[in-house]
Design an enzyme around this catalytic site. Structure first.
Site, PDB file in Angstrom:
ATOM      1  N   ARG A  29      34.705 -16.367  -9.140  1.00  0.00           N
ATOM      2  CA  ARG A  29      33.889 -15.867  -7.813  1.00  0.00           C
ATOM      3  C   ARG A  29      32.604 -15.194  -8.360  1.00  0.00           C
ATOM      4  O   ARG A  29      33.031 -14.284  -9.214  1.00  0.00           O
ATOM      5  CB  ARG A  29      35.236 -15.192  -7.377  1.00  0.00           C
ATOM      6  CG  ARG A  29      34.774 -14.601  -5.782  1.00  0.00           C
ATOM      7  CD  ARG A  29      35.246 -14.253  -5.156  1.00  0.00           C
ATOM      8  NE  ARG A  29      34.646 -12.573  -5.386  1.00  0.00           N
ATOM      9  CZ  ARG A  29      35.909 -11.089  -5.657  1.00  0.00           C
ATOM     10  NH1 ARG A  29      37.115 -11.470  -5.445  1.00  0.00           N
ATOM     11  NH2 ARG A  29      34.483 -10.184  -6.171  1.00  0.00           N
TER      12      ARG A  29
ATOM     13  N   HIS B 113      33.249 -10.567  -2.403  1.00  0.00           N
ATOM     14  CA  HIS B 113      34.301 -11.468  -2.049  1.00  0.00           C
ATOM     15  C   HIS B 113      33.413 -11.656  -0.536  1.00  0.00           C
ATOM     16  O   HIS B 113      34.147 -13.032   0.185  1.00  0.00           O
ATOM     17  CB  HIS B 113      35.167 -10.069  -1.981  1.00  0.00           C
ATOM     18  CG  HIS B 113      36.457 -10.482  -0.308  1.00  0.00           C
ATOM     19  ND1 HIS B 113      37.034 -11.991  -1.042  1.00  0.00           N
ATOM     20  CD2 HIS B 113      37.101 -10.308   0.728  1.00  0.00           C
ATOM     21  CE1 HIS B 113      37.854 -11.502   0.469  1.00  0.00           C
ATOM     22  NE2 HIS B 113      37.915 -11.078   1.580  1.00  0.00           N
TER      23      HIS B 113
ATOM     24  N   TYR C  20      34.824  -2.967 -10.013  1.00  0.00           N
ATOM     25  CA  TYR C  20      36.070  -3.791 -10.648  1.00  0.00           C
ATOM     26  C   TYR C  20      35.353  -5.109 -11.439  1.00  0.00           C
ATOM     27  O   TYR C  20      36.242  -5.821 -12.494  1.00  0.00           O
ATOM     28  CB  TYR C  20      37.134  -3.947  -9.621  1.00  0.00           C
ATOM     29  CG  TYR C  20      36.604  -5.356  -8.568  1.00  0.00           C
ATOM     30  CD1 TYR C  20      36.155  -6.624  -8.589  1.00  0.00           C
ATOM     31  CD2 TYR C  20      36.001  -4.451  -7.293  1.00  0.00           C
ATOM     32  CE1 TYR C  20      36.087  -7.385  -7.345  1.00  0.00           C
ATOM     33  CE2 TYR C  20      35.583  -5.619  -6.496  1.00  0.00           C
ATOM     34  CZ  TYR C  20      35.524  -6.840  -6.227  1.00  0.00           C
ATOM     35  OH  TYR C  20      35.613  -7.550  -5.463  1.00  0.00           O
TER      36      TYR C  20
END
Ligand code: TPP
Ligand code: MG
Length: 344
Positions: A255, A259, A268
């Site tokens: 990714r 998100h 993160y």
């Protein structure tokens, strides 16, 4: 015979790197098929990039970005027949474009407008599923039903790595294997379930390994390689039609975007890895492959891009021109008898 370029011990690949890894080819795919695949990828990419802009302009709501996952979606859909069914998650919200669904419909969905609802039978595309993995049993049930009716139709459920930790995935996968349902379980392993990395999600070495426990084949492909995804899906479709039951495909990718538009991944994410992955993203890889074959040049690429941009501009304008929906609709299909607190 189909050639698959060797790269990595288990990940199937077809597209080389133009240097040390030779390009392979997929049997049966001609020049026009390759250009069609490219068009589909550009359409999805353009949809995704425009959606981010439209979100920032306040023209659509929270949006789940799928930048870099176009190869998984286009490669698999091109391996299906027109009658086969697609069950998308929020990460494949625009997959209906590949079945002729107007961009207006999908933009309307993200605008929370009822014009974003469609009859699944019209496009053989189920509704966009936000609850994780709940559409896996739906896809399997549909496939089993088609089999009971003697039809050769199959279905594909798209879901993420995180979804493989859900009960609904287990129920769907087990049921599919037991009933030999003509279903394809297509896992987009992008390494993250929001901020949870894969390593915190499972102790399985690969997600394809999970297939063994259900008694179905598990295939691992490079999810950035549209031709590898196409070929793996085509094989799974052939198995399904031959009455051999379901296949789990793990398409490994990464990714490279948040998100969703509401997420801040800086807390993160590994920024260096994201940069590396962006340089090796699926559309660029396919673009270079087609250039190496002499199938694509700048003029054709520009034409395909402009065409896709035109579709998006017209789509958002049409969605914005729709009359505001009746707020009563929120309640009209929810209650036979609205509770006292909702009666106005
Ligand atoms: C049943 C359920 N539980 C929790 C959530 C909240 N949620 C939204 S996205 C997400 C992560 C899913 O990760 P993955 O399956 O890897 O899909 P990806 O977002 O990477 O495409 C979670 C837990 C949800 N939507 N549905
Ligand atoms: Mg994921």
């Amino acid at each position: 015979m189909t050639q698959v370029a060797p790269a990595g011990p288990e990940l199937r690949r077809v597209i080389g790197d133009g240097e040390t890894v030779a390009d392979g080819e997929v049997e049966g795919l001609g020049e026009s098929d390759l250009v069609d695949l490219y068009r589909s990828m550009v359409l999805l990419r353009t949809y995704d990039e425009r959606s981010l802009v439209y979100h920032r302009q306040g023209r659509i709501g929270t949006y789940a970005i799928f930048w870099g996952h176009e190869a998984i979606q286009a490669g698999s859909v091109h391996a299906l027949g027109d009658a086969d069914w697609i069950f998308p998650s929020y990460r494949e919200s625009a997959i209906g474009l590949l079945r002729g669904m107007p961009a207006e419909t999908i933009f309307s969905w993200w605008r929370g407008h009822p014009a974003g609802w469609w009859n699944p039978a019209r496009y053989r595309v189920g509704s966009i599923t936000v609850p994780i993995a709940t559409h896996v049993p739906h896809a399997v049930g549909l496939a089993w039903g088609k089999k009971l009716r003697g039809e050769s139709t199959c279905s594909v459920a798209y879901f993420g790595d995180g979804a493989t930790s859900e009960g609904a995935f287990h129920e769907g996968a087990n049921f599919a294997a037991v009933m030999r349902a003509p279903a394809i379980l297509l896992c987009n392993n992008n390494g993250w379930a929001i901020s949870t990395p894969l390593a915190a999600q499972t102790r399985a070495e690969t997600l394809a390994d999970k297939a063994v426990g259900y008694g179905m084949p598990g295939v691992r492909v490079d999810g950035g390689d549209v031709l590898a995804v196409f070929e793996a899906t085509r094989e799974a479709v052939a198995r399904a039609r031959a009455g051999e039951g379901p296949t789990l495909i793990e398409a490994v990718t990464y990714r490279c975007a948040p998100h969703a538009t509401a997420d801040d991944p800086s807390a993160y994410i590994d920024v260096e890895r994201v940069e590396q992955e962006r340089e090796n993203e699926c559309l660029l890889r396919f673009d270079r492959y087609l250039h190496r074959l002499g199938i694509l040049d700048e003029a054709l690429a520009a034409e395909v891009r402009d065409e896709a941009l035109g579709v998006m501009r017209a789509g958002i304008q049409a969605a914005e021109a729709l009359p505001a929906p009746d707020p009563e609709l929120v309640f009209s299909h929810a209650y036979v008898e609205p509770p006292e607190t909702l009666r106005g």
